[in-house]
Structures are given as structure tokens and as C-alpha cells.
Design a protein around this motif. Sequence first.
Motif, short mmCIF file in Angstrom:
data_model
loop_
_atom_site.label_atom_id
_atom_site.label_comp_id
_atom_site.label_asym_id
_atom_site.label_seq_id
_atom_site.Cartn_x
_atom_site.Cartn_y
_atom_site.Cartn_z
N GLU A 40 0.87 -1.19 -0.07
CA GLU A 40 0.04 0.12 0.02
C GLU A 40 0.58 1.04 0.06
N SER A 41 2.24 1.18 0.43
CA SER A 41 2.92 2.21 0.61
C SER A 41 3.90 2.54 -0.47
N MET A 42 3.67 1.48 -1.63
CA MET A 42 4.64 1.56 -2.65
C MET A 42 4.08 2.58 -3.84
N ASP A 43 5.16 3.09 -4.40
CA ASP A 43 4.71 4.18 -5.48
C ASP A 43 5.53 3.79 -6.71
N CYS A 44 5.62 2.39 -6.98
CA CYS A 44 6.27 1.53 -8.19
C CYS A 44 5.06 0.67 -8.55
N PRO A 45 5.33 0.14 -9.71
CA PRO A 45 4.09 -1.12 -10.24
C PRO A 45 4.59 -2.15 -9.29
N THR A 46 3.43 -2.87 -8.79
CA THR A 46 3.56 -4.09 -7.96
C THR A 46 2.65 -4.98 -8.84
N HIS A 47 3.15 -6.47 -8.54
CA HIS A 47 2.36 -7.49 -9.31
C HIS A 47 2.62 -8.69 -8.29
N ALA A 48 1.18 -9.11 -8.06
CA ALA A 48 1.19 -10.24 -6.88
C ALA A 48 0.67 -11.41 -7.30
N PHE A 49 1.21 -12.66 -6.93
CA PHE A 49 0.81 -14.10 -7.45
C PHE A 49 0.58 -14.83 -6.05
N ASP A 50 -0.54 -15.24 -5.90
CA ASP A 50 -0.73 -16.29 -4.76
C ASP A 50 -0.76 -17.69 -5.31
N LEU A 51 0.15 -18.48 -4.91
CA LEU A 51 -0.06 -19.75 -5.56
C LEU A 51 -0.85 -20.86 -5.01
N GLU A 52 -1.59 -20.38 -4.05
CA GLU A 52 -2.99 -21.23 -3.49
C GLU A 52 -4.02 -20.88 -4.57
N ASP A 53 -3.93 -19.80 -5.45
CA ASP A 53 -5.12 -19.49 -6.24
C ASP A 53 -4.85 -20.22 -7.59
N PRO A 54 -5.98 -20.89 -7.89
CA PRO A 54 -5.77 -21.63 -9.29
C PRO A 54 -5.56 -20.61 -10.48
N GLN A 55 -6.10 -19.54 -10.44
CA GLN A 55 -5.83 -18.40 -11.54
C GLN A 55 -4.44 -18.10 -11.45
N ASP A 56 -3.91 -17.97 -10.24
CA ASP A 56 -2.50 -17.55 -10.47
C ASP A 56 -1.75 -18.54 -10.71
N MET A 57 -1.82 -19.87 -10.43
CA MET A 57 -1.15 -21.07 -10.64
C MET A 57 -1.22 -20.99 -12.28
N ALA A 58 -2.34 -20.95 -12.90
CA ALA A 58 -2.49 -20.91 -14.55
C ALA A 58 -1.73 -19.73 -15.07
N ARG A 59 -1.92 -18.38 -14.59
CA ARG A 59 -1.01 -17.70 -15.02
C ARG A 59 0.73 -17.74 -15.13
N LEU A 60 1.04 -18.50 -14.22
CA LEU A 60 2.33 -19.11 -14.09
C LEU A 60 2.74 -20.22 -14.60
#
Length: 385
Positions: A40-60
Motif C-alpha cells: 500500500e505504501s509503494m509508489d512503483c508498479p506491483t504484481h502479486a501472485f498467490d500460488l494457492e489461487d488456481p488462477q494465479d497458478m494458471a498465469r504462471l
Amino acid sequence: MVERAKELAELGGLLERHRVVGVIGARQVGKSTLVAEYLESMDCPTHAFDLEDPQDMARLAEPMLALQDLKGLVVIDEVQRYPDLFPVLRVLADRRPSPARFLVLGSASPELLRQSSESLAGRIFYHELGGFSLEEVGVGLADRLWLRGGLPRSFLARSHKESFENRIGYVRTFLEKDLPQLGVNVSAVTMRRFWTMLAHWHGQIWNSSELARSFGVADTTVRSYLDQLTSALVVRQLLPWHENISKRQVKSPKVYIADSGVLHALLNLPERADLEAHPKSGASWEGFVLDQIIRHLGARSEECFFWATHAGAELDLLVVRGRKRLGFEIKRTTAPKVTPSMRHALADLKLDRLDVLHAGDHTFPLAENIRAVSIKHLLNDIAPL
């Protein structure tokens, strides 16, 4: 909510200095929550992946394609579920200039995350996150922190009953789900028996032969179980210190259940009255205070030891950093006294000082280089390293 300002500052500093940072800690200590607050305090682009989420697993599914064009900070949660990511992260971290930094979160020690140590050697810095500490909740809630432990859901529960039920569920989920995901191929029933037996051994010197006889298996088997729970960050092994002195010294580690609340769940102690009446009450308080000292000092696990001789002299905690040697004794009493064991430790180990942590209200000198420190004043009277 409990503010974790010190942990947030530590995380920010690490990400400034290292291309890949790993935040490791036992299940439910608040890793994801801490990182979300940091983002929340970052002022640069951030990208998050949760490997317990099937959609994020598919993205990776094709990790190089998914990650190579990302800029800023890339966060990958539950990384132990996808060890094949580590070789990809090595390649991405070695780019010059590097458009992204990587923050990986895992529920195991670096030793258990073998792929990371092999693929990211020299590129990753690990930070171990524990549950809530005395510094975060305040000394006024020390008794609550001791009883419930530092797991956020347990500590913040609306009642002792809800907290205890949360910890019972935590133990079951950890054994049935988390350990198998970490590659531990031991049945949940067997590991539950061992973990409970270890809870009754909390604060004692490890004895493979005695536990093996009680458990009905080989010495090497119980040692393997101990190392697996240690690697999963739910057990602490405090290593013995060896000094070149003319005394026979203990060479086996002391074992502690890492979180006092989980210890009390394993011992079936839901209320403060149950804890106070239990034979392990003193050992439980020792383990709790020991953990708070280590975390307040900012000492790494490889800097922390206990010391004991076969003649009976001992020291609960020895912290060694460079030429500095600090000794700590933990006494659940309101009137601590100097013992011959303390004098032996002070002289034989050449301690800079020896502090006796106690349950009373005041800090006061006991002898030259020995003082009594109230747990209520730990944060003010003991300086971090």
C-alpha cells in the motif's frame, strides 16, 4: 489491528538492498498481511501472485513468459508450492539492469526450500517472520500473548475459547495439509503424536534414545521428525555452546515449541487457570520469554545458544555476536537471586553481562555484571544488538 512498524521497516530495507527477498515463517504468522500493508505504501508498479489461487497458478504455467516483462516489485506467495520457479527467478534476477525485484513468501525454512538455496544462492536474502511480539502488542498484554501465542488470529480472537478453537484447527490443518505440501511423508496421526510428545518435552535437552523408546521407533526416525518440524518453523532447536574449558559440556540441543499458544493447544490448556496448574507452566514461560528476548535483540538463530555442563552449571540463553557475549537466565519468580550456576556462566563464558528475566515489577542489580530485569521492562532495559 496490531501495527508491525519494525517488520515493515525491515522489509523495506531488505528490498532496497537485495534483488530477491524471501519472507519465511510458519503458517498464519501474518506474512501475506504484512506484505499487503507494505504494498500500500509503494509508489512503483506491483504484481502479486498467490500460488494457492488456481488462477494465479494458471498465469504462471509458463513462468518466464509471465514474469520477464514485469517491472517494479513482483510478489509470489506460497512459493514452496512451485519450486520450479526458482531457476526462472535466478535468470530474471541476474539481468542488468534489472527492471524488477522479487519478494517470495514461504511457509518453510530455506533448508526445506532446497530449490531456492540451489538456484538462488547468493541472490536471495531470507527474513524470518514470527507471530506478534511483545514489542508489537505492548507489555500490558504480555499475559494474553503468553497464553494465546503470537499467531494473529489466535491473539486477536474475541475470547479465549475462540482463540483455543482457532489453534486446535491450526494444528489439524498444519498436519493434514501443510506438511504434505512441504514434502513430509509422515501420517498426520503419527506426527500429531510426536508433536504432542514434544510439547511435553518443551524446554528440555533433546534425548533421541528416550523419545524413540517412548514412541516405539528408531532414534534416527524421531530425529527426522524433529528436523522436519523445525524446518516447518513450528519447533525451535536451541543449539548448545561449546567452550574450551575443563568441564564436560552438554552437546544436544534444547527443544521448544515455537509458539506458546500452539504449545498450550497441544497440551490441551485453553484457560489461564489450566496453564498455571500444569507442570509445564514454568517451561512454557521460559520459552515465551526466550523468544521475546531473541526477537527484541534482533539476534539471528545462529547467534543463539544455551550452555550446560554435566556438573549442573547452565545458562538459558547465550547470544554471541562478534566479541559481544550476552547471557540470560529466565526465572518465573518475583524475587530472583544469584546462583552458583550464574557465577560459573559469567566467569567461564566471559560474559559482558548476565540478565535474569523475572516476573516481578522492577529491574535492579543483583551482583557485579548481573542484574534482575522485569519482563515488564524488557523492551526499555535491554538494548537491541
